[in-house]
Scaffold this active site. Structure first.
Site, PDB file in Angstrom:
ATOM      1  CE  LYS A  82     -13.198  81.288   8.393  1.00 26.74           C
ATOM      2  NZ  LYS A  82     -13.703  79.904   8.535  1.00 26.74           N
ATOM      3  CG  ASN A  83      -8.880  81.656   8.283  1.00 25.58           C
ATOM      4  OD1 ASN A  83      -9.981  81.305   8.708  1.00 25.58           O
ATOM      5  ND2 ASN A  83      -8.229  80.966   7.367  1.00 25.58           N
ATOM      6  NE  ARG A 141      -9.924  73.028  16.179  1.00 27.32           N
ATOM      7  CZ  ARG A 141      -9.967  72.082  17.098  1.00 27.32           C
ATOM      8  NH1 ARG A 141     -11.087  71.423  17.310  1.00 27.32           N
ATOM      9  NH2 ARG A 141      -8.901  71.784  17.814  1.00 27.32           N
ATOM     10  CB  CYS A 183     -15.025  71.979   8.856  1.00 23.07           C
ATOM     11  SG  CYS A 183     -15.823  73.348   8.012  1.00 23.07           S
ATOM     12  NE  ARG A 203     -10.141  71.256  12.418  1.00 18.80           N
ATOM     13  CZ  ARG A 203     -10.781  72.302  11.911  1.00 18.80           C
ATOM     14  NH1 ARG A 203     -10.103  73.350  11.502  1.00 18.80           N
ATOM     15  NH2 ARG A 203     -12.085  72.306  11.791  1.00 18.80           N
ATOM     16  CB  VAL A 207      -8.321  71.598  22.496  1.00 16.67           C
ATOM     17  CG1 VAL A 207      -9.421  71.956  21.519  1.00 16.67           C
ATOM     18  CG2 VAL A 207      -8.811  70.611  23.546  1.00 16.67           C
ATOM     19  CG  ASP A 208      -4.233  66.979  23.093  1.00 14.77           C
ATOM     20  OD1 ASP A 208      -5.451  67.141  23.211  1.00 14.77           O
ATOM     21  OD2 ASP A 208      -3.703  65.860  23.000  1.00 14.77           O
ATOM     22  CE  LYS A 248       0.042  69.180  14.216  1.00 14.97           C
ATOM     23  NZ  LYS A 248      -0.950  68.212  13.675  1.00 14.97           N
ATOM     24  CB  VAL A 249       3.137  74.720  12.991  1.00 15.42           C
ATOM     25  CG1 VAL A 249       2.570  76.090  12.635  1.00 15.42           C
ATOM     26  CG2 VAL A 249       4.659  74.764  12.968  1.00 15.42           C
ATOM     27  CB  SER A 250      -1.424  74.804  16.516  1.00 13.21           C
ATOM     28  OG  SER A 250      -2.766  75.184  16.760  1.00 13.21           O
ATOM     29  CB  VAL A 251      -3.136  78.992  12.781  1.00 14.84           C
ATOM     30  CG1 VAL A 251      -3.649  80.431  12.736  1.00 14.84           C
ATOM     31  CG2 VAL A 251      -2.207  78.732  11.606  1.00 14.84           C
ATOM     32  CG  ASP A 294      -7.951  77.022   5.006  1.00 15.72           C
ATOM     33  OD1 ASP A 294      -8.217  75.865   5.345  1.00 15.72           O
ATOM     34  OD2 ASP A 294      -8.006  77.994   5.791  1.00 15.72           O
ATOM     35  CB  ILE A 299      -2.623  70.746   7.231  1.00  7.43           C
ATOM     36  CG1 ILE A 299      -1.509  71.450   6.445  1.00  7.43           C
ATOM     37  CG2 ILE A 299      -3.024  71.559   8.452  1.00  7.43           C
ATOM     38  CD1 ILE A 299      -0.224  71.653   7.207  1.00  7.43           C
ATOM     39  NE  ARG A 303     -18.169  77.456   9.198  1.00  5.40           N
ATOM     40  CZ  ARG A 303     -17.043  76.762   9.073  1.00  5.40           C
ATOM     41  NH1 ARG A 303     -16.949  75.793   8.202  1.00  5.40           N
ATOM     42  NH2 ARG A 303     -15.996  77.055   9.829  1.00  5.40           N
TER      43      ARG A 303
END
Length: 454
Positions: free
Chosen positions: A46-47, A126, A150, A155, A157-158, A196-199, A341, A363, A433
């Site tokens: 899914k991701n 999201r 969720c 989380r 959006v900056d 920071k790390v953000s997928v 996850d 996280i 989902r």
């Protein structure tokens, strides 16, 4: 070729043929005590599927994706893309395979007809916010609602906004919408360091940079396999990307992208979830169509808990001992660390360990909502900030429980497999989902799991 037009994507979930659930009113009933034995096919991730689908906005040609999972989030995202003018067709003839119905979906967007992504749609998921990158790159303008999803943390959006500004975009937030406009001539390649790390932000900026003028260098990028999968697809479409899977990604912008054909990689979270289910319920299962290298940290933790895991040519073979689970301490971290996850699922496993274990969640700040539901089954868990201490129980007992988010919901199913008696999980729309045909896959391995209506 026979297919389903984009009009079909505008149907509600309960109207879409073959989609499980009835507006979230269904429940999952689990009767524990049966070891799992057999084969479980792993679906497409899914991701990975979500950003891959969104990338279809970057080209006027057809993007064909294979191994697309049938999930509520995927169906919703296709509705959103239909609103932007993407024509979507699912292969009319589905070939029956050992792993069920494999879906190949074609996305074609000759013209973007709408640059606004409404609150009514984006609030439900999201990841749909990520359309801001392709819309801005291709059309020079985007108006996207602030996201929902969720309730596992703010989380913000900056990172998305700061990154797009670094590429030259002018951005304002008004009345709950992010309004972005590219400079005349398009986005401009720049150097950007994620604080920071953000997928999600890595996905979005990588997509936006493919059509920017010049070279973009993204530092402190997410290294997840899903980022690599998106990069591979974009390269097949003609993008010039290097370094995906490392902290530094370099993108040389091109004037346009073409169509391509790409296969969605296996779902590592689903893989880890079923591996933990076998470790907890006991038994012997082969997980097919997956890759052990996608979740090395999780496999190491499951082995430390006492399960036997052997990679195969096409997946993973796991033997679980059920009543002989060892306590293991873990800390969630960005890839290649232990994935957040899988935190809820591993906590379920630790509730049956012979000793005390600790889980530190680094996280998301609000991802322990499943604790109180596991406690209803007899788990002994205490919280201190972002640390959960689990004292392994000799037995769990079935009870009515409520899913609070996607991963928490499946942790309750796992716990129910090992509990005595019957467990009923409500709010299973969370499960829909992210887990394709969960009941069918578990039932094929001897579990007593069924979907029932309220």
């Amino acid at each position: 070729m026979a297919g389903v037009s984009s009009k079909a994507t505008r149907l509600s979930f309960k109207e879409r043929p073959g989609f499980p659930g009835k507006c979230g009113m269904d429940q999952i009933r689990v009767v524990g005590g049966n070891p799992l034995k057999g084969v479980i096919p792993i679906s497409g991730a899914k991701n990975a599927a979500l950003p891959l689908i969104i990338s279809s906005l970057l080209t006027s040609d057809t993007l064909t994706l294979e191994n697309v999972p049938h999930l509520a989030d995927v169906e919703l995202l296709m509705r959103i893309l239909g609103n932007h003018g993407v024509d979507i067709s699912v292969n009319g003839r589905r070939e029956r395979q050992s792993d069920g119905y494999a879906r190949t979906i074609h996305f074609n967007c000759p013209t973007i007809t709408e640059t606004t992504a409404s609150y009514d749609l984006v609030r439900k998921m999201r990841a749909s916010f990520w359309v801001i990158g392709p819309l801005l790159a291709r059309e020079g303008i985007a108006r996207v609602s602030l996201p929902g999803g969720c309730a596992i943390g703010t989380r913000p959006v900056d990172l998305f906004i700061d990154g797009l500004k670094a590429l030259g975009a002018e951005i304002e937030i008004e009345q709950g919408y992010v309004e972005a406009r590219a400079p005349k001539g398009g986005l401009v390649g720049r150097h950007y360091v994620f604080p920071k790390v953000s997928v999600g932000a890595t996905h979005t900026l990588m997509m936006a940079a493919t059509l920017a003028n010049g070279t973009t260098v993204l530092e402190n990028s997410a290294r997840e396999p899903e980022v690599v999968d998106l990069a591979n697809c974009l390269k097949a479409m003609g993008a010039k990307i290097e370094g995906a899977g490392t902290p530094t990604i370099s993108i040389n912008g091109v004037t346009s992208l073409s169509g391509a054909r790409h296969t969605v990689l296996p779902d590592r979270i689903e893989t880890g979830t079923y591996a933990m289910a076998v470790a907890m319920a006991g038994g012997e299962v082969t997980l097919e169509n997956t890759d052990a290298s996608l979740l090395s940290a999780a496999i190491e933790a499951i082995r430390a808990a006492g399960a036997e895991i052997t990679p195969t040519e096409t997946g993973i073979h796991i033997i679980g001992h059920g009543d002989d689970i060892r306590p293991v301490d873990i800390t969630t971290e960005p890839y290649p660390g232990f994935p957040t996850d899988l935190q809820a699922q591993f906590m379920a496993l630790m509730t049956r360990a012979k000793g005390t274990s600790r889980i530190v969640e680094t996280i998301f700040e609000n991802r322990f909502m499943h604790v109180q539901e596991l406690a209803r089954l007899g788990a002994d868990i205490s919280l201190s900030g972002q640390t959960a201490t689990i004292k392994g129980a000799s037995e769990l007992h079935g009870a009515p429980v409520m899913a609070t988010d996607l991963r928490a919901s499946v942790s309750l199913v796992i716990a129910g497999l090992a509990a005595k008696g019957e467990t009923t999980v409500s709010r299973v729309y969370h499960l829909d989902r992210g887990f394709e045909r969960l009941e069918e896959k578990l039932t094929r391995c001897g579990a007593i799991v069924e979907r029932v209506s309220d």
